[in-house]
Design an enzyme around this catalytic site. Structure first.
Site, short mmCIF file in Angstrom:
data_model
loop_
_atom_site.label_atom_id
_atom_site.label_comp_id
_atom_site.label_asym_id
_atom_site.label_seq_id
_atom_site.Cartn_x
_atom_site.Cartn_y
_atom_site.Cartn_z
N PRO A 23 90.78 -15.53 11.40
CA PRO A 23 90.71 -16.33 12.62
C PRO A 23 91.27 -15.55 13.81
O PRO A 23 92.31 -14.90 13.71
CB PRO A 23 91.61 -17.54 12.30
CG PRO A 23 92.50 -17.07 11.19
CD PRO A 23 91.72 -16.06 10.42
N CYS A 25 91.78 -16.23 17.98
CA CYS A 25 91.63 -16.97 19.24
C CYS A 25 91.06 -16.04 20.30
O CYS A 25 91.54 -14.92 20.47
CB CYS A 25 92.99 -17.46 19.73
SG CYS A 25 93.58 -18.88 18.83
N ALA A 57 91.80 -20.52 15.53
CA ALA A 57 92.71 -21.67 15.51
C ALA A 57 92.22 -22.69 16.51
O ALA A 57 92.11 -22.41 17.70
CB ALA A 57 94.12 -21.22 15.87
N GLN A 99 89.88 -22.78 11.31
CA GLN A 99 91.34 -22.91 11.19
C GLN A 99 91.80 -24.06 12.09
O GLN A 99 91.41 -24.12 13.26
CB GLN A 99 92.00 -21.60 11.61
CG GLN A 99 93.49 -21.58 11.26
CD GLN A 99 94.20 -20.34 11.77
OE1 GLN A 99 94.05 -19.98 12.93
NE2 GLN A 99 94.98 -19.70 10.91
N TYR A 186 103.96 -21.04 14.89
CA TYR A 186 103.42 -22.27 15.46
C TYR A 186 104.05 -23.48 14.77
O TYR A 186 104.96 -23.34 13.94
CB TYR A 186 101.89 -22.24 15.40
CG TYR A 186 101.34 -21.09 16.23
CD1 TYR A 186 101.65 -20.99 17.59
CD2 TYR A 186 100.58 -20.06 15.66
CE1 TYR A 186 101.19 -19.93 18.37
CE2 TYR A 186 100.12 -18.99 16.43
CZ TYR A 186 100.43 -18.94 17.78
OH TYR A 186 99.99 -17.88 18.55
N ARG A 234 97.17 -20.83 5.84
CA ARG A 234 97.67 -19.52 6.29
C ARG A 234 99.17 -19.62 6.53
O ARG A 234 99.65 -20.54 7.22
CB ARG A 234 96.97 -19.06 7.57
CG ARG A 234 97.51 -17.71 8.03
CD ARG A 234 96.68 -17.08 9.11
NE ARG A 234 95.79 -16.09 8.55
CZ ARG A 234 95.40 -14.97 9.18
NH1 ARG A 234 95.81 -14.71 10.40
NH2 ARG A 234 94.60 -14.11 8.60
N LEU A 305 95.80 -4.73 9.09
CA LEU A 305 95.51 -3.30 9.07
C LEU A 305 94.81 -2.85 7.80
O LEU A 305 95.18 -1.84 7.20
CB LEU A 305 96.80 -2.50 9.32
CG LEU A 305 97.35 -2.62 10.76
CD1 LEU A 305 98.68 -1.90 10.91
CD2 LEU A 305 96.35 -2.06 11.78
N ARG A 328 91.11 -7.20 13.90
CA ARG A 328 90.78 -6.28 15.00
C ARG A 328 89.69 -5.29 14.64
O ARG A 328 88.84 -4.95 15.48
CB ARG A 328 92.05 -5.55 15.46
CG ARG A 328 93.02 -6.48 16.17
CD ARG A 328 94.42 -5.95 16.23
NE ARG A 328 95.01 -5.83 14.92
CZ ARG A 328 96.26 -5.43 14.69
NH1 ARG A 328 97.04 -5.09 15.71
NH2 ARG A 328 96.73 -5.37 13.47
C1 FNR Z 1 94.68 -13.05 15.93
N1 FNR Z 1 95.34 -13.60 14.83
C2 FNR Z 1 95.24 -14.95 14.58
N2 FNR Z 1 95.76 -15.49 13.44
C3 FNR Z 1 95.58 -16.78 13.14
O1 FNR Z 1 96.04 -17.23 12.09
N3 FNR Z 1 94.89 -17.60 13.99
C4 FNR Z 1 94.37 -17.15 15.16
O2 FNR Z 1 93.68 -17.90 15.87
C5 FNR Z 1 94.60 -15.80 15.50
N4 FNR Z 1 94.17 -15.29 16.69
C6 FNR Z 1 94.12 -13.92 16.88
C7 FNR Z 1 93.44 -13.39 17.98
C8 FNR Z 1 93.28 -12.02 18.12
C9 FNR Z 1 92.48 -11.47 19.27
C10 FNR Z 1 93.83 -11.15 17.15
C11 FNR Z 1 93.67 -9.66 17.26
C12 FNR Z 1 94.55 -11.66 16.11
C13 FNR Z 1 95.87 -12.71 13.77
C14 FNR Z 1 94.75 -12.17 12.91
O3 FNR Z 1 94.08 -13.22 12.21
C15 FNR Z 1 95.27 -11.14 11.87
O4 FNR Z 1 96.14 -11.78 10.99
C16 FNR Z 1 95.99 -9.96 12.52
O5 FNR Z 1 95.30 -9.47 13.67
C17 FNR Z 1 96.18 -8.79 11.52
O6 FNR Z 1 94.92 -8.35 11.03
P1 FNR Z 1 94.19 -7.01 11.59
O7 FNR Z 1 93.88 -7.22 13.04
O8 FNR Z 1 95.14 -5.87 11.41
O9 FNR Z 1 92.96 -6.88 10.74
#
Ligand code: FNR
Length: 376
Positions: A23, A25, A57, A99, A186, A234, A305, A328
């Site tokens: 997820p 945002c 989310a 989510q 949160y 989560r 990552l 990402r």
């Molecule tokens: C997120 N992350 C995130 N997590 C979550 O539980 N709900 C959400 O809505 C969001 N929103 C969100 C927006 C953006 C732009 C990013 C980059 C990240 C966290 C995401 O789901 C993830 O757990 C982390 O970014 C780590 O994973 P990566 O980016 O290393 O693959």
């Protein structure tokens, strides 16, 4: 055969492979309504071969938005644009997840591309006003952040009801999976952690009491969500701070969630306090997914990552997690899943398995054209 590309069945839902778009945002909604941006942004992943695409989310009440740009699911008006997205994802063979969250004391801030923290003069000038934020107590997230209103027990019941209403709207919108957001500082995470929950009633104190509100919410949601559809939770498996949540706490929470019928623990970390020191490395959160899976005997997803298909494959093969969530890297490379499928299959993917049927012959022709130029 790649294990990352083996299907996974949870209850009545079969996910075509173990990849999930985590997820994320986007802060591109107006009044909580999803729009064409979300459809195209998420639609790319369905075309890109991912197994499960998790909608960002989505706030179960207006106070539960992080920013003015969050997607919401607090009214029936939100259903239709979400339905359009879920329907497209499913038509392309992905499983559509959403989510459901409440930002608690981390609400009422700027969009990340505007700044980091409470709303500033630029937002106020556009009429984007702050709103009341809520939490287990009255300690703000950080210096300068809004002081939360400490939720009374009757207000907790109202928030639980908002989560339940959101479940029915997610069902009406046609999602196959819901994920309860209990991570990243949160609202529900702030009830779980001893650092933020100092309540003296039955919703605070020892571990069982801190778990009580999130478990009540999860159980009420699970009761309403159809029994043939999976529900994920989560969590932040650790707060990365002394005195905060440790993985043992998360294992106990996962056991309680398993008892109420939760199907998968999506294991993230951190986000509770800006003081946390997070040791980053490729796959740095995998050990948490592994411990929760092994010790609580519940499927998990690993996130954080994971960018290399070989690493993703190894995590699944070694039984450390059941799904790999990517955030990402997916933004950078929406076709990551299809490219991973090629990379992990000896001999590549000459049949263009998983690619949209409308692309396949053109990709094959492209291959041949490139080959003939190379051979000339
Ligand atoms: C997120 N992350 C995130 N997590 C979550 O539980 N709900 C959400 O809505 C969001 N929103 C969100 C927006 C953006 C732009 C990013 C980059 C990240 C966290 C995401 O789901 C993830 O757990 C982390 O970014 C780590 O994973 P990566 O980016 O290393 O693959």
């Amino acid at each position: 055969m790649s294990k990352l590309f083996e299907p996974l069945t949870l209850r009545g839902v079969t996910i075509r492979n173990r990849t999930m778009v985590a997820p994320m945002c986007m802060y591109e909604a107006k009044d909580g309504l999803a729009n064409d941006f979300h459809l195209v942004h998420l639609g790319r992943y369905a075309l890109g071969g991912w197994g499960l695409v998790m909608m960002e989310a989505s706030a179960v009440e207006q106070r539960g938005r992080i920013t003015h740009g969050d997607v919401g699911i607090w009214s029936d008006d939100h259903i239709e644009p979400l339905r359009r997205i879920a329907s497209f994802l499913k038509a392309q063979g992905a499983v559509a997840g959403i989510q459901l969250g409440h930002a608690g004391r981390k609400a009422s801030v700027q969009r990340p591309y505007e700044g980091d923290g409470p709303l500033g003069s630029a937002q106020l000038a556009k009429g984007e006003l702050p709103w009341e934020v809520v939490g287990p107590g009255t300690t703000p997230f950080d210096e300068g952040w809004i002081t939360p209103h400490a939720l009374a027990v009757s207000e907790l019941q109202d928030i639980k009801q908002s989560f339940c209403d959101a479940v029915l709207r997610a069902q009406a919108a046609g999602f196959d999976v819901i994920e309860l957001h209990a991570a990243h500082g949160y609202l529900l995470h702030s009830f779980l952690s001893p650092l933020t929950n100092k309540r003296e009633d039955k919703y605070g104190g020892d571990r069982d009491d801190r778990f009580r509100f999130p478990l009540e919410v999860a159980a009420a949601m699970r009761n309403l969500w159809p029994s043939d559809l999976p529900m994920f939770v989560r969590v932040s498996a650790t707060d990365w701070v002394d005195g905060g949540i440790q993985v043992d706490d998360t294992v106990e929470f996962a056991k309680a969630l398993r008892e109420i019928g939760i199907d998968l623990m999506d294991c993230s970390t951190g986000g509770l306090t800006p003081r946390a020191q997070v040791p980053l490395s490729f796959g740095f959160q995998v050990p948490f997914a592994e411990s929760v899976k092994r010790e609580a005997n519940i499927p998990t997803s690993a996130v954080g990552l994971i960018t290399d298909p070989q690493l993703a494959e190894q995590i699944i093969t070694e039984g450390k997690a059941d799904m790999i969530a990517v955030a990402r890297e997916a933004l950078a490379n929406p076709n990551w899943a299809l490219n991973a499928l090629s990379a992990l299959n000896e001999g590549g993917n000459s049949e263009f398995d998983g690619w949209p049927r409308a692309y396949k012959i053109w990709l094959a022709k492209r291959e041949r054209a490139l080959q003939s130029i190379a051979n000339a």
